[in-house]
Enzyme design. Structure first.
Site, PDB file in Angstrom:
ATOM      1  N   LYS A   1       0.846  -1.199   0.000  1.00  0.00           N
ATOM      2  CA  LYS A   1       0.000   0.000   0.000  1.00  0.00           C
ATOM      3  C   LYS A   1       0.880   1.247   0.000  1.00  0.00           C
ATOM      4  O   LYS A   1       2.091   1.160   0.267  1.00  0.00           O
ATOM      5  CB  LYS A   1      -0.912  -0.013   1.232  1.00  0.00           C
ATOM      6  CG  LYS A   1      -0.166   0.016   2.556  1.00  0.00           C
ATOM      7  CD  LYS A   1      -1.089  -0.344   3.724  1.00  0.00           C
ATOM      8  CE  LYS A   1      -0.318  -0.330   5.027  1.00  0.00           C
ATOM      9  NZ  LYS A   1      -1.075  -0.940   6.134  1.00  0.00           N
TER      10      LYS A   1
ATOM     11  N   ARG B   1     -10.895  -0.543  14.700  1.00  0.00           N
ATOM     12  CA  ARG B   1     -10.730   0.248  13.471  1.00  0.00           C
ATOM     13  C   ARG B   1     -11.719  -0.250  12.420  1.00  0.00           C
ATOM     14  O   ARG B   1     -12.635   0.474  12.050  1.00  0.00           O
ATOM     15  CB  ARG B   1      -9.286   0.152  12.988  1.00  0.00           C
ATOM     16  CG  ARG B   1      -9.010   0.974  11.751  1.00  0.00           C
ATOM     17  CD  ARG B   1      -7.530   1.065  11.408  1.00  0.00           C
ATOM     18  NE  ARG B   1      -6.971  -0.211  10.924  1.00  0.00           N
ATOM     19  CZ  ARG B   1      -5.736  -0.340  10.438  1.00  0.00           C
ATOM     20  NH1 ARG B   1      -4.948   0.725  10.349  1.00  0.00           N
ATOM     21  NH2 ARG B   1      -5.291  -1.511  10.029  1.00  0.00           N
TER      22      ARG B   1
ATOM     23  N   HIS C   1      -6.301  -7.533  12.635  1.00  0.00           N
ATOM     24  CA  HIS C   1      -5.062  -6.761  12.711  1.00  0.00           C
ATOM     25  C   HIS C   1      -4.662  -6.598  14.178  1.00  0.00           C
ATOM     26  O   HIS C   1      -5.492  -6.271  15.022  1.00  0.00           O
ATOM     27  CB  HIS C   1      -5.276  -5.393  12.055  1.00  0.00           C
ATOM     28  CG  HIS C   1      -3.995  -4.683  11.711  1.00  0.00           C
ATOM     29  ND1 HIS C   1      -2.907  -5.327  11.155  1.00  0.00           N
ATOM     30  CD2 HIS C   1      -3.640  -3.386  11.816  1.00  0.00           C
ATOM     31  CE1 HIS C   1      -1.935  -4.448  10.952  1.00  0.00           C
ATOM     32  NE2 HIS C   1      -2.353  -3.267  11.345  1.00  0.00           N
TER      33      HIS C   1
ATOM     34  N   ARG D   1       1.148 -10.957   6.734  1.00  0.00           N
ATOM     35  CA  ARG D   1       1.088  -9.725   5.941  1.00  0.00           C
ATOM     36  C   ARG D   1       2.339  -8.905   6.259  1.00  0.00           C
ATOM     37  O   ARG D   1       2.441  -8.283   7.315  1.00  0.00           O
ATOM     38  CB  ARG D   1      -0.175  -8.920   6.285  1.00  0.00           C
ATOM     39  CG  ARG D   1      -1.476  -9.672   6.016  1.00  0.00           C
ATOM     40  CD  ARG D   1      -2.700  -8.773   6.162  1.00  0.00           C
ATOM     41  NE  ARG D   1      -2.788  -8.133   7.459  1.00  0.00           N
ATOM     42  CZ  ARG D   1      -3.394  -8.652   8.531  1.00  0.00           C
ATOM     43  NH1 ARG D   1      -3.979  -9.831   8.472  1.00  0.00           N
ATOM     44  NH2 ARG D   1      -3.431  -7.980   9.667  1.00  0.00           N
TER      45      ARG D   1
ATOM     46  N   TYR E   1      15.521  31.079   6.922  1.00  0.00           N
ATOM     47  CA  TYR E   1      14.257  31.702   7.332  1.00  0.00           C
ATOM     48  C   TYR E   1      14.150  31.786   8.845  1.00  0.00           C
ATOM     49  O   TYR E   1      14.531  30.850   9.562  1.00  0.00           O
ATOM     50  CB  TYR E   1      13.078  30.848   6.853  1.00  0.00           C
ATOM     51  CG  TYR E   1      12.739  30.967   5.397  1.00  0.00           C
ATOM     52  CD1 TYR E   1      12.378  32.189   4.825  1.00  0.00           C
ATOM     53  CD2 TYR E   1      12.725  29.837   4.579  1.00  0.00           C
ATOM     54  CE1 TYR E   1      12.037  32.280   3.481  1.00  0.00           C
ATOM     55  CE2 TYR E   1      12.382  29.906   3.243  1.00  0.00           C
ATOM     56  CZ  TYR E   1      12.033  31.139   2.696  1.00  0.00           C
ATOM     57  OH  TYR E   1      11.696  31.212   1.385  1.00  0.00           O
TER      58      TYR E   1
ATOM     59  N   CYS F   1      13.930  24.523   4.026  1.00  0.00           N
ATOM     60  CA  CYS F   1      13.075  25.283   3.103  1.00  0.00           C
ATOM     61  C   CYS F   1      12.295  24.292   2.230  1.00  0.00           C
ATOM     62  O   CYS F   1      12.473  23.087   2.329  1.00  0.00           O
ATOM     63  CB  CYS F   1      13.907  26.185   2.211  1.00  0.00           C
ATOM     64  SG  CYS F   1      15.113  27.198   3.082  1.00  0.00           S
ATOM     65  N   MET F   2      11.465  24.835   1.362  1.00  0.00           N
ATOM     66  CA  MET F   2      10.639  23.970   0.516  1.00  0.00           C
ATOM     67  C   MET F   2      11.503  23.078  -0.387  1.00  0.00           C
ATOM     68  O   MET F   2      11.237  21.891  -0.534  1.00  0.00           O
ATOM     69  CB  MET F   2       9.682  24.819  -0.323  1.00  0.00           C
ATOM     70  CG  MET F   2       8.653  23.991  -1.059  1.00  0.00           C
ATOM     71  SD  MET F   2       7.553  24.962  -2.086  1.00  0.00           S
ATOM     72  CE  MET F   2       6.570  25.834  -0.879  1.00  0.00           C
ATOM     73  N   ASP F   3      12.541  23.670  -0.973  1.00  0.00           N
ATOM     74  CA  ASP F   3      13.341  22.934  -1.968  1.00  0.00           C
ATOM     75  C   ASP F   3      14.815  22.853  -1.607  1.00  0.00           C
ATOM     76  O   ASP F   3      15.602  22.284  -2.374  1.00  0.00           O
ATOM     77  CB  ASP F   3      13.236  23.622  -3.338  1.00  0.00           C
ATOM     78  CG  ASP F   3      11.831  24.067  -3.641  1.00  0.00           C
ATOM     79  OD1 ASP F   3      10.934  23.209  -3.590  1.00  0.00           O
ATOM     80  OD2 ASP F   3      11.615  25.274  -3.889  1.00  0.00           O
TER      81      ASP F   3
HETATM   82  C1  LIG Z   1      -0.330  -1.864   6.851  1.00  0.00           C
HETATM   83  C2  LIG Z   1      -0.911  -3.135   7.291  1.00  0.00           C
HETATM   84  C3  LIG Z   1      -0.091  -4.258   7.465  1.00  0.00           C
HETATM   85  C4  LIG Z   1       1.415  -4.198   7.394  1.00  0.00           C
HETATM   86  O1  LIG Z   1       1.911  -3.815   8.640  1.00  0.00           O
HETATM   87  P1  LIG Z   1       3.489  -3.754   8.912  1.00  0.00           P
HETATM   88  O2  LIG Z   1       3.591  -3.326  10.321  1.00  0.00           O
HETATM   89  O3  LIG Z   1       4.023  -2.737   7.962  1.00  0.00           O
HETATM   90  O4  LIG Z   1       4.008  -5.106   8.646  1.00  0.00           O
HETATM   91  C5  LIG Z   1      -0.693  -5.463   7.750  1.00  0.00           C
HETATM   92  N1  LIG Z   1      -2.034  -5.540   7.875  1.00  0.00           N
HETATM   93  C6  LIG Z   1      -2.842  -4.484   7.753  1.00  0.00           C
HETATM   94  C7  LIG Z   1      -4.315  -4.660   7.922  1.00  0.00           C
HETATM   95  C8  LIG Z   1      -2.316  -3.239   7.468  1.00  0.00           C
HETATM   96  O5  LIG Z   1      -3.121  -2.190   7.369  1.00  0.00           O
END
Ligand SMILES: *Cc1c(COP(=O)(O)O)cnc(C)c1O
Length: 387
Positions: free
Chosen positions: A43, A137, A167, A230, A274, A321-323
């Protein structure tokens, strides 16, 4: 973009080592119980690394499960030719039901209300039920196992349910309280998974990077729920929590570089940048570095962080700064216009990783990576020229 990294002459760029990334995947995988699969969490553009590049590299290494956060990310991967399962971990509007079908995507079901709404679209796309085991969540409430099982069975028929997941929200923290809570979450999830074991759902998972390292084992506690991890942050070589130890050989794959545009002498009493927040107390040499907060270098590192020049730390002085950013090179006399600067990564024996930067910022490496701006061009070092 295919160039030799030594030839890059940009203002601010990322060198992403896909070989290291692949190795991180292989090392992590080798430490899991035999037969455990990795679902690569890519993601947010693979935590800033480039999702298509990362997915291709991992596909070549044998990975066939991916997770993203939303429909645009998922469609982008499919359009780039990525195969395998792609799970959307968060909400998609029911408006996208047909897109989910067309691209063979798997949608997380975030609630019973959402399941009903999705079922009413009539579209038959794959989905996985999120179970809330304490994070509060997303997911159906895992406290009441029997009720959970009823909901799962109902939508197993109405939708094309291929899995369940939960999760874990404190698997990265090694205190008694957090360990107790995590085991509570795992047991709650297992009770739900066991209650619908007869459905033989192929994808039932609860471990993130941290849980895969610190909890997953081969005992009965993970029967039915431990066949997939995951893997997010550790894939990118960072720690879930700064206190964690991650396996030997797993390293960051990203190097953020920039250039010195000028070096000048600053005299005692003069101020820098700045807001005049830095005042020279002595003769100093200051390098102007061509990257700033618009590239993702947090302004909170002003007068706090540092960059690497000629293998030495050069403290950031004045406000970012920005850049552009100003760095003290008084102790690096050879610094000159055109020299490369490592903003994040390593140079010689020293390194300043996203985790180090996060520590200086009071945040997590995840956020530092995600803040790397699109404007910073990515260059890839590949494991195989044919990729
Ligand atoms: C982002 C996410 C992960 C990955 O988590 P890490 O700590 O980066 O391994 C796994 N499961 C869900 C639902 C997530 O949102």
């Amino acid at each position: 973009m295919e160039v030799h990294v030594s030839q890059i002459e940009k203002r601010s760029w990322l060198e992403i080592n896909l070989t290291q990334l692949r190795d991180n995947y292989l090392i992590y995988k080798s430490m899991l119980p035999a037969g455990t699969e990795v679902m690569a969490v890519i993601k947010a553009d693979a935590y800033g690394h480039g999702d298509v590049q990362v997915a291709r590299t991992l596909s070549w290494a044998g990975c066939r499960l991916f997770a993203v956060s939303n429909i645009d990310e998922a469609v982008g991967l499919r359009e780039a030719g990525i195969e395998g399962e792609i799970l959307l971990l968060g909400y998609s509007s029911p408006y996208y039901a047909k897109t989910l079908c067309d691209y063979d995507l798997t949608q997380a079901i975030v609630s019973e209300e959402y399941a009903e709404r999705m079922a009413s679209t009539g579209a038959k796309f794959k989905c996985q039920m999120a179970i809330d085991t304490g994070m509060n969540r997303i997911g159906i409430d895992g406290d009441d196992t029997a009720l959970c099982a009823d909901i799962i069975r109902k939508y197993h028929d109405k939708l094309q349910l291929t899995g369940l997941f939960t999760h874990l929200c404190v698997a990265d923290t090694d205190t008694e309280e957090c360990r107790d809570f995590t085991w509570q979450q795992i047991r709650k999830f297992k009770a739900v998974a066991d209650s619908v074991a007869d459905l033989h759902l192929p994808y039932v998972h609860c471990c993130n990077s941290a849980a895969g390292l610190f909890y997953l084992n081969t005992s009965q506690e993970f029967d039915n729920i431990g066949k997939i991890v995951r893997l997010g942050i550790v894939l990118y070589g960072l720690k879930p929590d700064i206190s964690n130890t991650i396996p030997e050989g797993i390293k960051p794959a990203i190097s953020w570089k920039s250039v010195i545009s000028q070096v000048k002498d600053v005299h005692p009493g003069e101020t820098i940048g700045y807001g005049r927040t830095f005042k020279a107390e002595r003769e100093m040499r200051i390098a102007t570095v061509t990257t700033g907060y618009a590239d993702g270098l947090s302004r909170h590192l002003s007068n706090r962080g540092h960059v690497l020049i000629h293998g030495q730390f050069a403290p950031i002085v004045g406000r970012i700064c920005m850049d552009q950013t100003l760095a003290d090179v008084t102790h690096i006399p050879q610094a000159k216009m055109g020299d490369h600067v490592v903003v994040m990564g390593s140079m010689g024996n020293l390194s300043y990783t996203a985790d180090d930067m996060a520590e200086d910022l009071g945040t997590i490496g995840y956020e530092v990576l995600c803040n790397l701006s699109k404007r910073v061009q990515r260059f890839y070092v590949r494991p195989d020229a044919s990729l």
